[in-house]
Design an enzyme around this catalytic site. Structure first.
Site, mmCIF file in Angstrom:
data_model
loop_
_atom_site.group_PDB
_atom_site.id
_atom_site.type_symbol
_atom_site.label_atom_id
_atom_site.label_comp_id
_atom_site.label_asym_id
_atom_site.label_seq_id
_atom_site.Cartn_x
_atom_site.Cartn_y
_atom_site.Cartn_z
ATOM 1 N N GLU A 197 -5.136 0.914 2.642
ATOM 2 C CA GLU A 197 -4.864 -0.127 3.630
ATOM 3 C C GLU A 197 -5.006 0.460 5.018
ATOM 4 O O GLU A 197 -5.485 -0.188 5.936
ATOM 5 C CB GLU A 197 -3.445 -0.685 3.434
ATOM 6 C CG GLU A 197 -3.238 -2.068 4.062
ATOM 7 C CD GLU A 197 -2.838 -2.017 5.525
ATOM 8 O OE1 GLU A 197 -2.989 -3.032 6.215
ATOM 9 O OE2 GLU A 197 -2.366 -0.971 5.999
ATOM 10 N N GLU A 198 -4.592 1.708 5.156
ATOM 11 C CA GLU A 198 -4.638 2.370 6.466
ATOM 12 C C GLU A 198 -6.029 2.939 6.753
ATOM 13 O O GLU A 198 -6.321 3.335 7.866
ATOM 14 C CB GLU A 198 -3.595 3.501 6.533
ATOM 15 C CG GLU A 198 -2.159 3.080 6.229
ATOM 16 C CD GLU A 198 -1.531 2.243 7.350
ATOM 17 O OE1 GLU A 198 -2.249 1.831 8.261
ATOM 18 O OE2 GLU A 198 -0.316 1.998 7.271
ATOM 19 N N ASP A 216 -0.689 4.267 0.714
ATOM 20 C CA ASP A 216 -1.263 5.251 1.643
ATOM 21 C C ASP A 216 -0.552 5.170 2.995
ATOM 22 O O ASP A 216 -0.003 4.133 3.366
ATOM 23 C CB ASP A 216 -2.785 5.073 1.800
ATOM 24 C CG ASP A 216 -3.179 3.698 2.321
ATOM 25 O OD1 ASP A 216 -2.468 2.718 2.021
ATOM 26 O OD2 ASP A 216 -4.201 3.598 3.032
ATOM 27 N N ASP A 221 6.456 1.908 6.986
ATOM 28 C CA ASP A 221 5.152 1.292 6.669
ATOM 29 C C ASP A 221 4.515 2.020 5.498
ATOM 30 O O ASP A 221 3.766 2.947 5.703
ATOM 31 C CB ASP A 221 4.270 1.330 7.917
ATOM 32 C CG ASP A 221 2.943 0.630 7.728
ATOM 33 O OD1 ASP A 221 2.751 -0.016 6.697
ATOM 34 O OD2 ASP A 221 2.083 0.756 8.610
ATOM 35 N N HIS A 263 0.829 -1.213 0.000
ATOM 36 C CA HIS A 263 0.000 0.000 0.000
ATOM 37 C C HIS A 263 0.858 1.255 0.000
ATOM 38 O O HIS A 263 1.907 1.299 0.643
ATOM 39 C CB HIS A 263 -0.973 0.010 1.182
ATOM 40 C CG HIS A 263 -0.315 0.066 2.537
ATOM 41 N ND1 HIS A 263 -0.011 1.244 3.160
ATOM 42 C CD2 HIS A 263 0.086 -0.923 3.391
ATOM 43 C CE1 HIS A 263 0.535 0.992 4.351
ATOM 44 N NE2 HIS A 263 0.612 -0.316 4.509
#
Ligand SMILES: [Zn+2]
Length: 381
Positions: A136-137, A72, A103, A70
């Protein structure tokens, strides 16, 4: 661009979930230059933001090895608390600082460079793909799950997937995730009858049955755990009752709980179990009860076998460590891939993820690239 430069470039995009800020266009250009075929998928759903996604594929033969990731990132929090610009990718004492550095923008950079080097120096039978979401977040409604549904409806197939989330607690290569527990939330609401505390004969206090329900659920032993999973656990996270003065019996009382459960259960079984316990303490009475459930992930386990061995061997060959195959931690998009193909997770050290001054060791990014390249080599051999 090498993996370090690419990481910095990716951090420059303010792709705070669900905003893409051009980061997917940038990735598309990088991947097209290597020979990937790129497709964009934008999904909408009521009550959630629209989200942009990217599926890129090199080659057309089977097996298709997919990297899941991801672009985002979570919000930066208090900007003045950061030592470096969160969207600049500043280098300091062997580290790169910035939101998404750990991340998981550097894992995307590492995989792209690994794929490029592997493709340029190897003939192989199969294809390499990347499924990159920008959700994803966030609620994860318009992201990986919908892309998978869509590409499968178009005849696409993925044989194996590696999700590049940070998985190592302290040192790169310590841990590979081969499964995750599921997560179920429940809100139990009991309605009684409000009234004066001095006249209990005219009231019905909902805290009484709720208390018994909580006690019973807390006394449950859901399972013993297994070789791969710790025992499932129920945690109450909130108890409340309708407001009133200290001399008022409340009309409603509610409690919220979260269960992290292993593959001994499904969310459906657990919902049934909770429903029965609530029923036990409220039936044959004037109490009314309601339970609302929200399941964010079913548990999964990729059985130890050829695929997990390839991943472990490829990681250990580069780090010299003896990596652990684990099922600990929260959920990731692997929960969606698992319905389509075998999936493991392996990425950087996740210590600073979501924190102020999120950072990544520069050395680790190159090491991760070498690990990913080794995985491709061992997988297609
Ligand atoms: Zn992540």
């Amino acid at each position: 661009m090498n993996e370090i430069e690419l990481t910095k470039s990716l951090i420059n995009y303010k792709s705070i979930t669900p905003e893409n800020d051009g980061v997917l266009e940038f990735l598309e250009n990088e991947l097209t230059a290597i020979g990937f075929n790129c497709k964009r998928y934008k999904f909408t759903d009521k009550n959630t933001p629209d989200v942009d996604n990217l599926y890129a594929k090199f080659g057309n033969e089977e097996p298709n090895f997919c990297f899941g990731g991801h672009t985002d990132v979570v919000p930066i929090g208090d900007e003045s608390a950061w030592s470096f610009d969160p969207f600049k990718g500043s280098e300091n004492k062997g580290k790169i600082y910035g939101r998404g550095s750990s991340d998981m923008k550097s894992a995307i950079a590492a995989f792209i460079c690994a794929a490029r080097e592997f493709i340029n120096s190897n003939k192989f039978k199969g294809s390499i793909s990347m499924l990159i979401t920008n959700d994803e977040e966030g609620p994860a409604i318009n992201g990986t799950k919908k892309v998978l549904d869509k590409i499968y409806s178009e005849g696409e197939k993925i044989a194996s997937c590696l999700v590049g989330e940070p998985t190592s607690p302290k040192n790169l290569g310590e841990m590979i995730k081969i499964g995750r527990r599921g997560s179920l939330m429940a809100t139990i609401n009991i309605t009684g009858k409000q009234g004066h505390v001095a006249y209990p004969q005219w009231n019905l206090n909902p805290i009484e049955p709720l208390n018994k329900i909580i006690h019973e659920l807390n006394s449950l032993k859901l399972d013993e755990g297994s070789e791969e999973f710790p025992p499932s656990n129920i945690e109450f996270v909130n108890i409340s009752s309708s407001e009133g003065a200290t001399n008022v019996v409340p009309n409603n009382a509610s409690a919220q709980l979260n269960i992290r459960f292993n593959t001994d259960h499904t969310s459906e079984d657990l919902q049934k179990l909770i429903g029965e316990i609530v029923e036990k303490f409220t039936k044959n009475s004037d109490y009314k009860s309601q339970v609302d459930f929200y399941c964010t992930a079913e548990p999964f386990l990729t059985q130890r076998g050829k695929f997990t061995s390839i991943i472990k061997k490829s990681v250990d060959e580069i780090t010299g460590l003896d990596s652990d195959l684990s099922t600990t931690g929260g959920t990731s998009d692997a929960r969606f891939f698992k319905d389509y193909c075998e999936v493991v997770e392996f990425g950087l050290v996740g210590k600073s993820a979501h924190q102020i001054d999120e950072n990544v060791e520069i050395e680790d990014i190159s090491k991760l690239k070498n690990i990913y390249k080794n995985i491709l080599k061992n997988y297609f051999n």
